[in-house]
Design a protein around this motif. Structure first.
Motif, PDB file in Angstrom:
ATOM      1  N   LEU A   1       9.023  -0.325 -14.435  1.00 21.62           N
ATOM      2  CA  LEU A   1       8.591   0.277 -13.175  1.00 21.62           C
ATOM      3  C   LEU A   1       7.776  -0.689 -12.334  1.00 21.62           C
ATOM      4  O   LEU A   1       7.385  -0.367 -11.229  1.00 21.62           O
TER       5      LEU A   1
ATOM      6  N   ARG B   1       4.480  -2.788 -11.269  1.00 18.75           N
ATOM      7  CA  ARG B   1       3.101  -2.349 -11.242  1.00 18.75           C
ATOM      8  C   ARG B   1       2.977  -1.262 -10.185  1.00 18.75           C
ATOM      9  O   ARG B   1       2.854  -1.528  -9.015  1.00 18.75           O
ATOM     10  N   ALA B   2       3.070  -0.029 -10.637  1.00 16.61           N
ATOM     11  CA  ALA B   2       3.000   1.080  -9.697  1.00 16.61           C
ATOM     12  C   ALA B   2       1.600   1.137  -9.108  1.00 16.61           C
ATOM     13  O   ALA B   2       0.626   1.295  -9.831  1.00 16.61           O
ATOM     14  N   ARG B   3       1.507   1.012  -7.820  1.00 19.29           N
ATOM     15  CA  ARG B   3       0.220   0.941  -7.156  1.00 19.29           C
ATOM     16  C   ARG B   3      -0.522   2.272  -7.295  1.00 19.29           C
ATOM     17  O   ARG B   3       0.029   3.336  -7.074  1.00 19.29           O
TER      18      ARG B   3
ATOM     19  N   GLU C   1       2.709  -5.984  -3.558  1.00 20.79           N
ATOM     20  CA  GLU C   1       2.911  -4.757  -2.808  1.00 20.79           C
ATOM     21  C   GLU C   1       3.827  -5.003  -1.620  1.00 20.79           C
ATOM     22  O   GLU C   1       4.742  -4.251  -1.344  1.00 20.79           O
TER      23      GLU C   1
ATOM     24  N   ARG D   1       7.220  -5.278  -2.730  1.00 23.65           N
ATOM     25  CA  ARG D   1       7.771  -3.982  -3.085  1.00 23.65           C
ATOM     26  C   ARG D   1       8.187  -3.216  -1.837  1.00 23.65           C
ATOM     27  O   ARG D   1       9.217  -2.594  -1.761  1.00 23.65           O
TER      28      ARG D   1
ATOM     29  N   SER E   1      11.392  -3.974  -0.325  1.00 25.14           N
ATOM     30  CA  SER E   1      12.616  -3.638  -1.040  1.00 25.14           C
ATOM     31  C   SER E   1      13.176  -2.296  -0.626  1.00 25.14           C
ATOM     32  O   SER E   1      12.501  -1.408  -0.254  1.00 25.14           O
TER      33      SER E   1
END
Lengths: 737, 155
Positions: A660, A662-664, A731, A734, A737
């Motif tokens: 997953l 690094r889910a913020r 971030e 991400r 994307s």
């Protein structure tokens, strides 16, 4: 010593561990040898220990030890070959060399200065003992098997019977790989194999001893067979971990006559059983030793983790069962079964809690395990940097979860290195400053309000905050104006900004841009905090505040947008249901006023970008959880708005798959009693992210409390150096994307 | 298992947007029914979220989203294939799982001959089985996080 100085810390550690074990063994065995001068195995063991020690000390260049063990080995070899008798003088000499070895070893441990005694006289004493004790043929080393045969009438009759039937009786000495973990199994295999060759009449150790794992590297077997000796040897040799097989026809005449001092042959039968009894008491003694050892057990860490996991599951279920039982009681107050169920559930809850506690205790290790590595580190650092440092350690007994211990090692090494490198001044500077030449680096561990606090305190030059600020300004991490408004503490906190090298913080020593931000990140990833206090000329103290465990924590369950999240209670200051007018927007940023202060407000849904638009995400009637990343002044409270407060319970942390990314804002996941997966909020990173967003809009109140009457002063400048640029990069990626 | 070596492959065959796909049975740990998925903010968009697989939290991906196919609601036939990707268990949502099939290596056309888009790097080949075309997926590649990031960056 020249050679020893080149030994790496790791090699030395391994060697010392090995040496310690061997010396302990020798200590015990040498004393026993005096009593049991005919115990061949014991002698073997002693010989091997001396031999191993000779090898490894020689390899590492500890010449004194190598020299001494070499002399011991020579002497023991002669005893082994029967050319030297074991006398008290000889044991004296051996024990003396052992003491010498201990001194040499300790010298390596404590000061690393080693080789502080002259081994010459000891070696002389050994040689003297060898010369004086030289014994002729009267080899007192008696093969154990023969002793057994002498003591075992039954066995003797079996031997007679076998020879009477025309079989050859062989005496086999089978050696099993010393390092094998499966000696008992191998012995068994040997016996099995040999039994196929004929009939095993007896063995030392005996079959039942083998079953109880009372085995050594030597198995002696009496075998009645019709095969040729080489055939039997070959059969045994082909087995795994069998290193050698000696075989010879059993010589019944070699069965010991009654001991020499017993004159009358008539006494023989009486003496022999006595010897057998001796053997038995010896076995009993070693069995007892095994029993004593078994009061502690070594457990595979993975197994322990698996157990912890299961206990974690139980804790989850316990919570669920308690909930259900409460619900049932509410619904069927009168029902006796429900009452009984509730009672049982209460009891289960109690037991599970205790189990959980004990499990945690099992995982605890004294922090001294980690601290013990530091004297060497400090010494080496001090030497290479030409400092005089005394390391004072306190609270080594303080216990911490082993997973925490593992993870704080690097940050601690980092901080200690920093202290010695940048904090502590060279001796002449210290003297000039009126301080003692040698500085004291204090490493302390203690319990404080359910947390572990580890502090590293030096009496060095302290952190010059002006230099820190200058460096931060130069690096563009903070503006001149913002810097002027900073308190001493806030300036100190700047050392945790990414990219601000610690070298710049205190000294002209530079080059290694070691980042305190890494230390902070590591500690925060453990739900811990780093604090720093420093005064120029007096010293610096770093404090690590750590949770007792990482596996579980008390959590507040909240729901937002129909999803449940867990917030670690350590961050929660209070929960409130605010009035509409408490919630407002200042310069486009949501804030909440509370008792005269204004704090920035995070709408959980928006913050996690749950796909709903801002308007939809904001409940008309939210609950607010006031959180704070730490007690430190610089960490001001922040309000998180949620739809509902659900419950408070023990949360078992499950890791999120690396898949997953690094889910913020998410620290991990947990599973509730009903099987539902909830995410654990990463409060510090949420606060940082919110502050980072705030700084995008210059004229706003950032995530800090400001007085209501004051103009909403932009503290954003300061904050901009807090959330790390490094954090933002992924971030951005991400988002793209 | 002997046939395996003789150029025969065992595939788990599943449906996705009316196409039939196959993946090596070795990568599939188990097949479970759809379950409630907890959304994870900030994850790649084809990641549906996480589920509870007997006490472990594993991510699930929607293969429709991954392949840019129209997204539909889960049905009774929807399944989650739990696959092993680089040591991690990952759930893969598919429309339906039809069967386990053996096909011979001879019937597989390598992907290189058929590549039509740059996205098809995760298609290992296409097998013709009884008039039906079976798309052989290399899930390791389709779900490899680095590849995904590169692909995402390029997009």
């Amino acid at each position: 010593m020249a050679a020893a100085a080149e030994v790496s810390a790791d090699d030395l550690k391994v060697f010392l561990q090995e040496a310690e074990g061997l010396l302990e063994l020798l200590d015990e065995d040498l004393v026993r040898l005096e009593q049991e001068s005919d115990n061949e195995e014991l002698l073997q063991e002693i010989f091997r220990a001396a031999h191993t020690l000779k090898g490894s000390s020689g390899m590492l260049g500890f010449d004194g030890m190598a020299h001494l063990t070499h002399a011991m080995e020579d002497l023991l070899d002669r005893v082994r070959k029967g050319t030297l008798a074991i006398t008290p003088e000889l044991v004296d000499a051996l024990l003396m060399s052992l003491d010498g070895l201990k001194i040499l070893k300790n010298a390596l441990t404590e000061e690393g200065e080693g080789e502080s005694i002259d081994t010459g006289p000891i070696v002389d004493a050994l040689n003297a003992a060898a010369a004086g004790g030289a014994a002729p043929e009267a080899a007192s080393t008696q093969p154990a098997l023969q002793t057994v045969v002498a003591g075992d009438e039954d066995l003797r009759s079996k031997i007679d019977e076998a020879s009477g039937e025309g079989h050859t009786v062989l005496h086999l000495k089978v050696r099993i790989e010393e390092s094998s973990d499966w000696k008992a199994v191998r012995c068994f295999q040997v016996l099995n194999e040999l039994d196929d060759c004929g009939r095993v009449l007896g063995s030392v150790p005996s079959q039942s001893e083998i079953e109880q794992e009372q085995v050594t590297g030597l198995l002696e077997v009496l075998l009645a067979t019709d095969l040729e000796i080489p055939d039997v040897q070959a059969r045994a040799e082909q087995l795994e971990e069998v290193t050698g097989v000696e075989a010879a026809a059993f010589d019944p005449t070699a069965v010991p006559e009654p001991p020499a001092e017993t004159e009358a042959p008539a006494d023989a039968p009486a003496a022999a059983p006595a010897e057998g009894a001796d053997q038995r008491t010896q076995i009993a003694a070693s069995a007892q030793k095994v029993e004593a050892l078994q009061t502690t057990v070594r457990i595979d860490v993975e197994q322990l983790d698996a157990l912890m996991n299961m206990v974690g599951e139980l804790v989850i279920d316990r919570t669920r069962v308690s909930q259900l039982s409460r619900l049932l009681q509410g619904r069927f107050k009168e029902d006796e079964y429900v009452g009984a169920l509730a009672e049982t559930s209460t009891h289960i809850a109690k037991v599970v809690d205790e189990l959980h506690e004990s499990m945690m205790a099992v995982r605890m290790l004294p922090v001294g395990l980690l601290f013990s590595k530091f004297p060497r580190l400090v010494r080496d650092l001090a030497r290479s940097l030409d400092r005089q440092v005394t390391l004072a350690v306190e609270g080594e007994d303080t216990e911490i979860d082993r997973s925490v211990i593992e993870k704080i090692k690097d940050p601690l090494v980092h901080l200690i290195r920093n202290s010695v490198d940048h904090g502590i001044e060279p001796a002449e500077d210290r003297v000039a400053a009126g301080k003692p030449e040698a500085s004291i680096l204090k490493l302390t561990a203690s319990h404080e309000q359910g947390q572990i606090v580890i502090s590293i305190e030096d009496d060095g030059r302290g952190i010059d905050t002006e230099k820190v600020v200058a460096s931060a300004i130069k690096k563009g991490q903070i503006s001149q104006e913002a810097a002027e408004r900073l308190s001493h503490r806030e300036k100190l906190e700047l050392i945790f900004a990414p990219g601000l090298s610690t070298a710049a913080k205190t000294t002209e020593v530079s080059g290694r841009g070691v980042g305190m931000d890494i230390v902070r990140r590591d500690i925060e990833s453990l739900n811990g905090r780093v604090e720093v206090e420093s005064e120029v000329g007096v010293g610096t103290t770093f404090k690590l505040r750590l949770p007792l465990t990482l596996a579980t924590f008390r959590g507040l369950l909240v729901s937002s947008g129909g999803t449940t999240y867990a917030i670690p209670l350590t961050y929660v200051q209070e929960t409130i249901r605010p009035e509409q007018e408490q919630l407002r927007t200042v310069s486009g940023r949501p804030v909440m006023s509370l008792r005269g202060s204004v704090m920035s407000l995070i709408w959980l849904n928006e913050s996690l970008q749950l796909g709903t638009s801002a308007e939809q995400a904001r409940s008309d009637d939210p609950y607010v959880v006031v959180v704070r990343a730490s007690e430190s002044e610089t960490d001001r409270p922040v309000a998180i708005a949620v739809d509902e407060l659900v419950d408070q319970q023990e949360i078992v942390v499950k890791s999120l798959s690396g898949f997953l990314g690094r889910a913020r804002g998410i620290a991990g996941a947990s599973i509730l009693g009903d099987g539902q997966v909830v995410l654990i909020l990463d409060v510090p990173s949420m606060i940082k992210a919110s502050q980072a967003r705030d700084t995008d809009q210059p004229a706003t109140a950032a995530g800090n409390v400001v007085e209501l009457d004051a103009s909403v002063a932009p503290r954003g400048d300061l904050d901009s150096n807090e959330p790390s640029a490094a954090d933002e990069a992924p971030e951005a990626e991400r988002m793209a994307s | 298992m002997a046939e395996q070596g003789d150029g025969v492959r065992q595939l788990v065959v599943f449906e996705l947007a009316n196409e039939v796909y196959g993946i090596n049975i070795g990568t599939v740990r188990e097949i479970i029914r759809m379950q409630s998925v907890t959304y994870v903010p900030d994850a790649p968009d084809f990641v549906e979220g996480v589920i509870n697989l007997r006490g472990r939290v594993i991510p699930v991906v929607d293969l429709r989203k991954r392949f840019g196919l129209p997204v539909t609601e889960a049905t009774n036939d929807s399944r989650v294939l739990v696959v092993d990707i680089g040591g991690d268990d990952i759930g893969v949502i598919v429309d339906a799982v039809t069967e386990v099939q053996r096909i011979s290596e001879d019937s597989i056309e390598p992907a290189t001959a058929l590549v039509t888009t740059e996205d098809s790097y995760y298609i290992e080949g296409i097998a013709k089985v009884e008039d039906q075309l079976l798309i052989l997926l290399d899930l390791d590649r389709a779900l490899d996080s680095e590849t995904i990031q590169v692909a995402a960056a390029a997009a």
